[in-house]
Write a protein that holds these residues in place. Structure first.
Motif, PDB file in Angstrom:
ATOM      1  N   ARG A  78       0.849  -1.208   0.000  1.00 59.03           N
ATOM      2  CA  ARG A  78       0.000   0.000   0.000  1.00 59.03           C
ATOM      3  C   ARG A  78       0.877   1.248   0.000  1.00 59.03           C
ATOM      4  O   ARG A  78       1.804   1.350   0.817  1.00 59.03           O
ATOM      5  N   ARG A  80       1.264   5.186   0.560  1.00 60.93           N
ATOM      6  CA  ARG A  80       0.623   6.331   1.220  1.00 60.93           C
ATOM      7  C   ARG A  80       0.671   7.536   0.271  1.00 60.93           C
ATOM      8  O   ARG A  80       1.653   7.727  -0.446  1.00 60.93           O
ATOM      9  N   PRO A  81      -0.385   8.336   0.309  1.00 56.99           N
ATOM     10  CA  PRO A  81      -0.309   9.560  -0.510  1.00 56.99           C
ATOM     11  C   PRO A  81       0.761  10.507   0.029  1.00 56.99           C
ATOM     12  O   PRO A  81       1.146  10.398   1.185  1.00 56.99           O
ATOM     13  N   GLN A 158       8.126   1.323   6.985  1.00 58.39           N
ATOM     14  CA  GLN A 158       8.836   2.431   7.632  1.00 58.39           C
ATOM     15  C   GLN A 158       7.852   3.264   8.449  1.00 58.39           C
ATOM     16  O   GLN A 158       6.677   3.359   8.093  1.00 58.39           O
ATOM     17  N   THR A 159       8.339   3.850   9.487  1.00 60.14           N
ATOM     18  CA  THR A 159       7.484   4.734  10.290  1.00 60.14           C
ATOM     19  C   THR A 159       6.913   5.841   9.405  1.00 60.14           C
ATOM     20  O   THR A 159       7.609   6.397   8.577  1.00 60.14           O
ATOM     21  N   GLY A 160       5.635   6.056   9.612  1.00 61.06           N
ATOM     22  CA  GLY A 160       4.977   7.135   8.878  1.00 61.06           C
ATOM     23  C   GLY A 160       4.426   6.719   7.536  1.00 61.06           C
ATOM     24  O   GLY A 160       3.906   7.532   6.788  1.00 61.06           O
ATOM     25  N   THR A 161       4.475   5.459   7.198  1.00 55.02           N
ATOM     26  CA  THR A 161       3.993   5.044   5.882  1.00 55.02           C
ATOM     27  C   THR A 161       2.525   4.587   5.935  1.00 55.02           C
ATOM     28  O   THR A 161       1.950   4.259   4.918  1.00 55.02           O
ATOM     29  N   GLY A 162       1.934   4.538   7.120  1.00 48.80           N
ATOM     30  CA  GLY A 162       0.497   4.251   7.189  1.00 48.80           C
ATOM     31  C   GLY A 162       0.128   2.900   7.777  1.00 48.80           C
ATOM     32  O   GLY A 162      -0.985   2.415   7.567  1.00 48.80           O
ATOM     33  N   LYS A 163       1.017   2.283   8.557  1.00 51.45           N
ATOM     34  CA  LYS A 163       0.686   0.994   9.181  1.00 51.45           C
ATOM     35  C   LYS A 163      -0.490   1.173  10.147  1.00 51.45           C
ATOM     36  O   LYS A 163      -1.492   0.470  10.066  1.00 51.45           O
ATOM     37  N   THR A 164      -0.323   2.129  11.034  1.00 50.33           N
ATOM     38  CA  THR A 164      -1.363   2.323  12.036  1.00 50.33           C
ATOM     39  C   THR A 164      -2.642   2.817  11.374  1.00 50.33           C
ATOM     40  O   THR A 164      -3.746   2.413  11.749  1.00 50.33           O
ATOM     41  N   TYR A 165      -2.452   3.661  10.356  1.00 48.92           N
ATOM     42  CA  TYR A 165      -3.631   4.157   9.626  1.00 48.92           C
ATOM     43  C   TYR A 165      -4.397   2.973   9.015  1.00 48.92           C
ATOM     44  O   TYR A 165      -5.612   2.884   9.110  1.00 48.92           O
TER      45      TYR A 165
HETATM   46  P1  ADP Z   1       2.955   4.444  10.737  1.00 47.14           P
HETATM   47  O1  ADP Z   1       1.987   3.854  11.661  1.00 47.14           O
HETATM   48  O2  ADP Z   1       3.355   3.574   9.661  1.00 47.14           O
HETATM   49  O3  ADP Z   1       4.063   5.119  11.423  1.00 47.14           O
HETATM   50  P2  ADP Z   1       0.811   6.255  10.360  1.00 47.14           P
HETATM   51  O4  ADP Z   1      -0.319   5.341  10.100  1.00 47.14           O
HETATM   52  O5  ADP Z   1       0.896   6.864  11.666  1.00 47.14           O
HETATM   53  O6  ADP Z   1       2.157   5.625   9.976  1.00 47.14           O
HETATM   54  O7  ADP Z   1       0.707   7.383   9.219  1.00 47.14           O
HETATM   55  C1  ADP Z   1       1.408   8.540   9.239  1.00 47.14           C
HETATM   56  C2  ADP Z   1       0.540   9.654   8.735  1.00 47.14           C
HETATM   57  O8  ADP Z   1       0.104   9.417   7.426  1.00 47.14           O
HETATM   58  C3  ADP Z   1      -0.729   9.766   9.535  1.00 47.14           C
HETATM   59  O9  ADP Z   1      -1.027  11.118   9.755  1.00 47.14           O
HETATM   60  C4  ADP Z   1      -1.797   9.133   8.668  1.00 47.14           C
HETATM   61  O10 ADP Z   1      -3.031   9.707   8.865  1.00 47.14           O
HETATM   62  C5  ADP Z   1      -1.284   9.437   7.288  1.00 47.14           C
HETATM   63  N1  ADP Z   1      -1.628   8.418   6.319  1.00 47.14           N
HETATM   64  C6  ADP Z   1      -1.047   7.230   6.232  1.00 47.14           C
HETATM   65  N2  ADP Z   1      -1.582   6.510   5.229  1.00 47.14           N
HETATM   66  C7  ADP Z   1      -2.526   7.273   4.675  1.00 47.14           C
HETATM   67  C8  ADP Z   1      -3.429   7.065   3.572  1.00 47.14           C
HETATM   68  N3  ADP Z   1      -3.446   5.921   2.884  1.00 47.14           N
HETATM   69  N4  ADP Z   1      -4.277   8.075   3.256  1.00 47.14           N
HETATM   70  C9  ADP Z   1      -4.241   9.237   3.942  1.00 47.14           C
HETATM   71  N5  ADP Z   1      -3.429   9.461   4.985  1.00 47.14           N
HETATM   72  C10 ADP Z   1      -2.567   8.491   5.359  1.00 47.14           C
END
Ligand code: ADP
Ligand code: MG
Length: 917
Positions: A78, A80-81, A158-165
């Motif tokens: 996936r 991330r935008p 990687q951190t910030g790529t949207g895992k938690t999202y």
């Molecule tokens: P991780 O958990 O991988 O460190 P996060 O899920 O915290 O990353 O995502 C980092 C930021 O990117 C958050 O603010 C999240 O809302 C945003 N983000 C991640 N993936 C998407 C997505 N597919 N669409 C819109 N925003 C996203």
């Protein structure tokens, strides 16, 4: 790290995808011989059995068996935008990746002129909605969990790529934002029935090789437990929260997140450095099909349960792998932080290479995820990447991780089992309700009986009352009738009297002289009336009698009905009495049996003895006859001498001279003649056939006379022998007694010197001792004293006869006491002092004496009246010895029985702690 291929890129540039298609293996395994096309083929083939999105229904037939269905780890990528920062910072640069979702490929830009192409199970662009991501990545796994398979959904990147999202977004502001955890729970809740199924959740964080409970922060070091048999891992220490609705689940996730934040602040770290693990346990009961079976069979079939476990893992940021020691951590800390993630990479490499050793045990994460990689779970991995070219390195490594994970084969297995616990619980409930029902029915039954009894009583008293009333009424009616009739009669009478008087008066006034004739004429009807009245009186009397009879009849009826009522009670009383009598009779019979038993023993003993005697005198001629064997032992030694007592001459003598003549010779003046005559008589008396004749001819009397009138011991010996033989018969025994035999035998014994004389006398008395009717007389005339007196001589033959006599006497006593049904006092034998002799001689070596003594002891012991004395004289010890040592099993058990049936003996044995078992 990644291999580039000039050919591949050239092909790509030529617009052909095929040859540029690469399924990247780890650097270490890529070898020149491996053609990329082959590798991609392998990937394509492997992806077929359990393609993402297909429900795991193919394995439903697995039914909990050991065999699983091959299922490769599914991997989706996936993107991330671009975020705000990237929009600005990377504005002039293209994304480092290019996605081709329609062909499920990702192109990674290596540099401006070269790209690598990778195929994934799912390629999700920056535009992919959360719903779509859930459906392609998670839904098949969730459905598997609902069907009883374990499932894992994991995000790596990687951190910030949207895992938690992707996984953990709650979507509180915008429902479209809801992540996989929330949607998975929604699906699960929608499909289970909370009446029969259950969902429970734990939420954990793994940081620096420590498992912490996000639902209970105090619980900060949870142990991982592995089942050595099944290999299943569990966390028994983790808090398990039952989920019944979506709202509580959201609260739980928020709570977990808050605790995670607090914990990480305390540890001075960030969430991205730890792994968050959500475990959802789904337990579903399957409806067992009834197949028209009976209710019972159905209820005995344990319900089938399917247990699926969904594990959602939000992994720590993957960038840490290559940045150890950064951000103020010591090297050790950094190693520890990353240990789990690098161990996961190593395990996936090993699995991808089909290596024989997979280092699952290296970290807690790999231990926890053992079932997810190469295990039995369906696993879906989503790798998240960012678009920024600045992070190309991290992105590349993430993609390689995903590529390797795609090669991991799992054997998906159904987790299904029979729920015996709930079956047993259900049966217990059923049983209890049946018990309750039974109790209720019983109570109802008792109540009904009570009701019927009361009703019956009421009816009886009602009937009694009715009878009494009817009786009274009837009586009253008859009395009234009677009084009425009497009154009427009296009225009639006085009326007639008056009429008569008036008529007379009128007549007298008319013609004074003709009174008589006229008077006669007028008296006639009056007389008729009188007789009429008499008849009426008689009739009334009859009626009265009838009424009295009726009264009596009713009275009888009343007493009858009362009698019927009472008869039930008296019947019970009667049965009670019968039972008592039966019991008494039974006891009596049992005692009788015991006596008969000992008598039998005695008979067998006698038979033994006789046999021995026969053997001893084997050469001697014996004549026939039922009692011959026994008599032979009583034969005089002289008579057994063939020269002296041959049968033919004696028989001849008997025939020729005649019995009368021979008997008369007993009184001859010549002593020699007397001796010969007595020998002949004795010899004849030894034959049973002659005995009656001898007695009838007065032979017995003559023999007794000889004892009285002669001094000669030979004559005494022979006569006593003959008497002994005659004393075999009950009638003769009485005759001997009547003729003062005891006295004669006693004095003979007192004067005798020869043991054989004593033996004959003792034998005669011993025979008399066996007669039940003569007991008292025999004793009062000194028979027992005489018998005991003879022991002075000490000859075993004499002692044997004495012992036999005592045993006979004891036997009769015990029989008499059993028949009388009452326990008599002390035995006459004991009163005459026989017991001490018995005890003294009980240990004799002579079998004949010994057996009689043993039997005598047993007979005496059968009577509680003798017990005290037997204890005092020490006879009890002889009994104990007999019960243990006697060579005859039957006597042994008889002794044992007599010991154990006497309370006195038992008390004594207990007192002295003698065990007779
Ligand atoms: P991780 O958990 O991988 O460190 P996060 O899920 O915290 O990353 O995502 C980092 C930021 O990117 C958050 O603010 C999240 O809302 C945003 N983000 C991640 N993936 C998407 C997505 N597919 N669409 C819109 N925003 C996203
Ligand atoms: Mg995160």
């Amino acid at each position: 790290m990644s291999t580039s291929s000039g050919t591949g890129s050239a092909n790509h540039r030529n617009g052909t995808h095929r040859s540029s298609l690469r399924a990247q293996s780890s650097a270490s395994t890529s070898a020149p011989a491996h053609k990329p096309s082959l590798k991609s083929k392998t990937v394509l083939r492997k992806s077929s059995p359990a393609a993402l999105g297909s429900a795991p229904s193919a394995s439903k037939s697995g039914n909990g068996g050991d065999s699983g269905v091959p299922g490769r780890v599914r991997v989706a990528v996936r993107l991330r935008p671009r975020n705000g920062e990237e929009m600005i910072a990377d504005a002039d640069f293209a994304d480092c990746v290019e996605l081709q979702p329609e062909v499920k490929r990702l192109k990674l830009r290596k540099n401006n002129w070269d790209t690598d192409t990778f195929e994934f199970d799912e390629v999700l662009t920056e535009y992919a909605s959360q719903k779509r991501v859930y459906e392609v990545v998670a839904k098949p796994v969730v459905e598997g969990v609902l069907d009883g398979y374990n499932g894992t959904i994991m995000a790596y990147g990687q951190t910030g790529t949207g895992k938690t999202y992707t996984l953990g977004q709650l979507g509180e502001e915008d429902v479209a934002d809801r992540g996989i955890m929330v949607r998975a729970m929604e699906d699960i809740l929608a499909q289970v029935s909370l009446e029969t199924d259950s969902i429970s959740v734990s939420y954990l964080q793994l940081y620096m090789e420590t498992v912490q409970d996000l639902l209970d922060p105090a619980n900060d070091n949870i142990a991982i437990v592995e089942d050595p048999k099944s290999g299943d891992v569990s966390l028994p220490g983790a808090t398990l929260v039952e989920i019944r609705d979506q709202h509580s689940f959201l609260e739980l996730l928020q709570l977990g997140e808050a605790h995670r934040f607090a914990a990480n602040t305390k540890l001075n770290t960030e969430s991205s450095r730890s792994h968050a693990i959500l475990m959802v346990h789904v337990r579903r009961s399957l409806k067992t099909e009834s197949n028209g079976n009976s209710h019972m069979t159905k209820s005995l079939k344990p319900p089938l349960v399917r247990k699926g476990k969904l594990v959602v893992v939000d992994l720590a940021g993957s960038e840490r792998i290559s940045k150890s020691g950064s951000e103020g951590h010591t090297l050790e800390e950094a190693k520890s932080i990353n240990l789990s993630l690098s161990a996961l990479g190593k395990c996936i490499n090993a699995l991808a290479e089909n290596s024989s050793h997979v280092p699952f045990r290296d970290s807690k994460l790999t231990r926890l995820l053992r079932d997810s990689f190469g295990g039995t779970a369906r696993t879906s991995l989503v790798i998240t990447i960012g678009p920024s070219p600045r992070h190309r390195g991290e992105t590349t490594s993430t993609i390689m991780f995903g590529q390797r994970a795609m090669k991991v084969e799992n054997m998906v297995k159904l987790k299904e089992e029979f729920d015996y616990k709930s079956l047993s619980k259900r049966l217990e409930v059923q049983l209890d309700s049946l018990i309750e029902e039974n109790e209720r029915q019983q109570k109802a039954f008792v109540d009904e009986i009570e009701r019927i009894t009361v009703e019956a009583h009421n009816q009886i008293s009602e009937a009694e009352k009715r009878y009494a009333n009817a009786l009274e009424e009837e009586k009253q009616r008859y009395q009234n009738d009677y009084v009425e009739s009497i009154k009427k009669l009296e009225e009639n009478w006085s009326k007639n009297q008056k009429k008569l008087a008036a008529e007379r008066l009128a007549l007298g006034e008319k013609n004074g002289l003709d009174i008589t004739s006229n008077g006669n004429r007028s008296i006639a009807p009056a007389l008729e009336e009188v007789s009429e009245l008499r008849r009426m009186v008689q009739k009334e009397a009859q009626l009265k009698m009838a009424a009295e009879e009726e009264v009596n009849r009713l009275k009888l009826q009343l007493t009858e009905s009362k009698r019927v009522e009472v008869s039930g009670n008296s019947e019970i009383m009667r049965l009670h009495k019968m039972l008592e009598t039966e019991t008494q009779q039974k006891e009596k019979l049992e005692e009788e049996i015991a006596t008969l038993h000992t008598q039998l023993l005695q008979l067998s003993l006698t038979a033994d003895e006789t046999r021995q005697n026969l053997e001893r005198h084997g050469s001697q001629k014996t004549s026939g006859g039922a009692l011959d064997s026994f008599m032979s032992q009583l034969k005089l030694p002289q008579l057994q001498d063939p020269g002296n007592a041959e049968k033919p001459p004696v028989a001849k003598l008997f025939e020729q001279v005649g019995l009368q003549k021979i008997l008369s010779l007993l009184e001859a003046d010549d002593a020699d003649v007397r001796i010969h005559a007595v020998k002949v008589v004795a010899n004849l008396a030894a034959e049973e056939a002659n005995q009656q004749q001898i007695v009838e001819a007065g032979g017995l009397t003559s023999l007794l006379m000889l004892l009285r009138n002669t001094e000669d011991e030979t004559i005494h010996r022979v006569a006593a022998g003959a008497i002994a033989n005659l004393a075999m018969n009950e009638t003769n025994q009485e005759l001997i007694m009547d003729q003062g035999g005891i006295d004669l035998l006693s004095s003979t014994a007192a004067n005798a010197q020869d043991p054989q004389t004593l033996r004959m006398v003792a034998g005669a008395i011993a025979n008399l001792c066996g007669n039940d009717k003569l007991q008292t007389k025999l004793r009062s005339e000194g028979g027992i004293a005489a018998l005991l007196g003879m022991v002075r001589c000490g000859h075993p033959d004499v002692l044997a006869q004495v012992a036999r006599g005592i045993a006979n006497f004891a036997k009769c006593e015990s029989r008499a006491s059993t028949q009388a049904g009452t326990k008599r006092g002390k035995s006459l034998l004991i009163e005459d002092g026989a017991l001490s002799w018995i005890v003294q001689n009980a240990k004799t070596e002579t079998t004949a004496i010994k057996r009689h003594i043993e039997l005598a002891l047993c007979h005496l012991a059968q009577h509680e009246g003798n017990a005290k004395e037997m204890v005092k004289e020490g006879a009890i010890w002889e009994l104990v010895r007999i019960s243990r040592e006697c060579s005859r099993e039957d006597i042994r058990s008889l002794a044992h029985r007599t010991l154990t049936s006497s309370p006195t003996f038992l008390t004594e044995l207990r007192r002295l702690r003698v065990d007779i078992r």
